[in-house]
Design a protein around this motif. Sequence first.
Motif, PDB file in Angstrom:
ATOM      1  N   ARG A  38       0.795  -1.259  -0.030  1.00 24.68           N
ATOM      2  CA  ARG A  38       0.006   0.008   0.065  1.00 24.68           C
ATOM      3  C   ARG A  38       0.805   1.186   0.066  1.00 24.68           C
ATOM      4  O   ARG A  38       0.548   2.251  -0.710  1.00 24.68           O
ATOM      5  N   THR A  39       2.105   1.236   0.945  1.00 19.74           N
ATOM      6  CA  THR A  39       2.938   2.285   0.832  1.00 19.74           C
ATOM      7  C   THR A  39       3.555   2.544  -0.464  1.00 19.74           C
ATOM      8  O   THR A  39       3.636   3.492  -1.177  1.00 19.74           O
ATOM      9  N   LEU A  43       3.124   5.685  -3.760  1.00 19.36           N
ATOM     10  CA  LEU A  43       4.186   6.374  -4.432  1.00 19.36           C
ATOM     11  C   LEU A  43       4.214   6.305  -6.003  1.00 19.36           C
ATOM     12  O   LEU A  43       4.825   7.031  -6.559  1.00 19.36           O
ATOM     13  N   THR A  44       3.451   5.453  -6.530  1.00 23.09           N
ATOM     14  CA  THR A  44       3.405   5.373  -8.042  1.00 23.09           C
ATOM     15  C   THR A  44       1.998   5.309  -8.588  1.00 23.09           C
ATOM     16  O   THR A  44       0.921   5.137  -7.754  1.00 23.09           O
ATOM     17  N   ALA A  45       1.795   5.708  -9.748  1.00 26.25           N
ATOM     18  CA  ALA A  45       0.368   5.767 -10.672  1.00 26.25           C
ATOM     19  C   ALA A  45      -0.027   4.423 -11.010  1.00 26.25           C
ATOM     20  O   ALA A  45      -1.161   4.003 -11.120  1.00 26.25           O
ATOM     21  N   ASN A  46       0.908   3.372 -10.786  1.00 24.16           N
ATOM     22  CA  ASN A  46       0.463   2.113 -11.703  1.00 24.16           C
ATOM     23  C   ASN A  46       0.851   1.121 -10.659  1.00 24.16           C
ATOM     24  O   ASN A  46       2.038   0.864 -10.066  1.00 24.16           O
ATOM     25  N   PRO A  47      -0.268   0.099 -10.473  1.00 21.27           N
ATOM     26  CA  PRO A  47       0.074  -0.985  -9.606  1.00 21.27           C
ATOM     27  C   PRO A  47       1.138  -1.864 -10.043  1.00 21.27           C
ATOM     28  O   PRO A  47       1.734  -2.390  -8.913  1.00 21.27           O
ATOM     29  N   SER A  48       1.532  -2.124 -11.071  1.00 20.94           N
ATOM     30  CA  SER A  48       2.601  -2.962 -11.413  1.00 20.94           C
ATOM     31  C   SER A  48       3.937  -2.198 -11.068  1.00 20.94           C
ATOM     32  O   SER A  48       4.768  -2.910 -10.568  1.00 20.94           O
ATOM     33  N   ASP A  49       3.990  -0.905 -11.071  1.00 20.14           N
ATOM     34  CA  ASP A  49       5.139  -0.242 -10.884  1.00 20.14           C
ATOM     35  C   ASP A  49       5.439  -0.527  -9.407  1.00 20.14           C
ATOM     36  O   ASP A  49       6.432  -0.430  -8.891  1.00 20.14           O
ATOM     37  N   ALA A  50       4.149  -0.280  -8.699  1.00 24.99           N
ATOM     38  CA  ALA A  50       4.251  -0.252  -7.245  1.00 24.99           C
ATOM     39  C   ALA A  50       4.939  -1.787  -6.612  1.00 24.99           C
ATOM     40  O   ALA A  50       5.642  -1.893  -5.626  1.00 24.99           O
ATOM     41  N   GLU A  51       4.608  -2.876  -7.094  1.00 26.17           N
ATOM     42  CA  GLU A  51       5.014  -3.921  -7.093  1.00 26.17           C
ATOM     43  C   GLU A  51       6.469  -4.111  -7.498  1.00 26.17           C
ATOM     44  O   GLU A  51       7.270  -4.769  -6.461  1.00 26.17           O
ATOM     45  N   ARG A  79      10.364   1.660   4.170  1.00 24.55           N
ATOM     46  CA  ARG A  79       9.857   2.899   3.453  1.00 24.55           C
ATOM     47  C   ARG A  79      10.647   3.711   3.078  1.00 24.55           C
ATOM     48  O   ARG A  79      10.579   4.300   1.875  1.00 24.55           O
ATOM     49  N   ARG A  80      11.823   3.831   3.839  1.00 21.54           N
ATOM     50  CA  ARG A  80      13.180   4.832   3.233  1.00 21.54           C
ATOM     51  C   ARG A  80      13.678   4.090   2.056  1.00 21.54           C
ATOM     52  O   ARG A  80      13.854   5.039   0.912  1.00 21.54           O
ATOM     53  N   ALA A  81      13.494   2.894   1.996  1.00 27.61           N
ATOM     54  CA  ALA A  81      14.095   2.242   0.568  1.00 27.61           C
ATOM     55  C   ALA A  81      13.174   2.395  -0.306  1.00 27.61           C
ATOM     56  O   ALA A  81      13.650   2.792  -1.556  1.00 27.61           O
TER      57      ALA A  81
END
Length: 184
Positions: A38-39, A43-51, A79-81
């Motif tokens: 979720r964090t 930070l990203t607009a795309n769920p795949s980019d978040a993964e 989170r910092r990473a």
Amino acid sequence: MTTPVCAGASKAHAAPAGHRRYASFSSYVQARGPVLLRTARSLTANPSDAEDLLQTALTKTYVAWERIEDHRALDGYVRRALVNTRTSQWRKRKVDEYVCEEVPEKEAPPGPDPAEQQSLHDAMWRAVLRLPDRQRAMVVLRYYEDLSEAQTAEVLGVSVGTVKSAVSRALVKLRADPELEPVR
């Protein structure tokens, strides 16, 4: 002499340090993965980019696993990473913007061929002219003049039902017109 991991275990059955590190890291990821994802999604607009972002941050965390002294602060470390990795990605992105005096216009997608449009328009008009006078008048008022059924009925002095049935029969004739069949 090596101290066994658990009492009564032989030296051959003691878990190697790498295995213990992997097991503790794996249990951390299983427990905290959804929260960390979720964090990353924030930070990203795309769920795949978040993964992908979370996977990269967890890889960095795994490499530093033995150096992290307080495992109660792991969420903060990850989170910092995540933030640092996302910032690095943002800085490395290619920018396709250039300063210019005038804003360039986007190219319009190619439209239909004007000659084909005119040919279709002419064929349609010839087919309408072949309709009986009353049907032709109703089709012209409904579709060329864009009048409603009630307005068409009023102009011609007939009922709305008459307009509906006559236009319906006219459309059947137009659909069956061989000159209007699509080219295959």
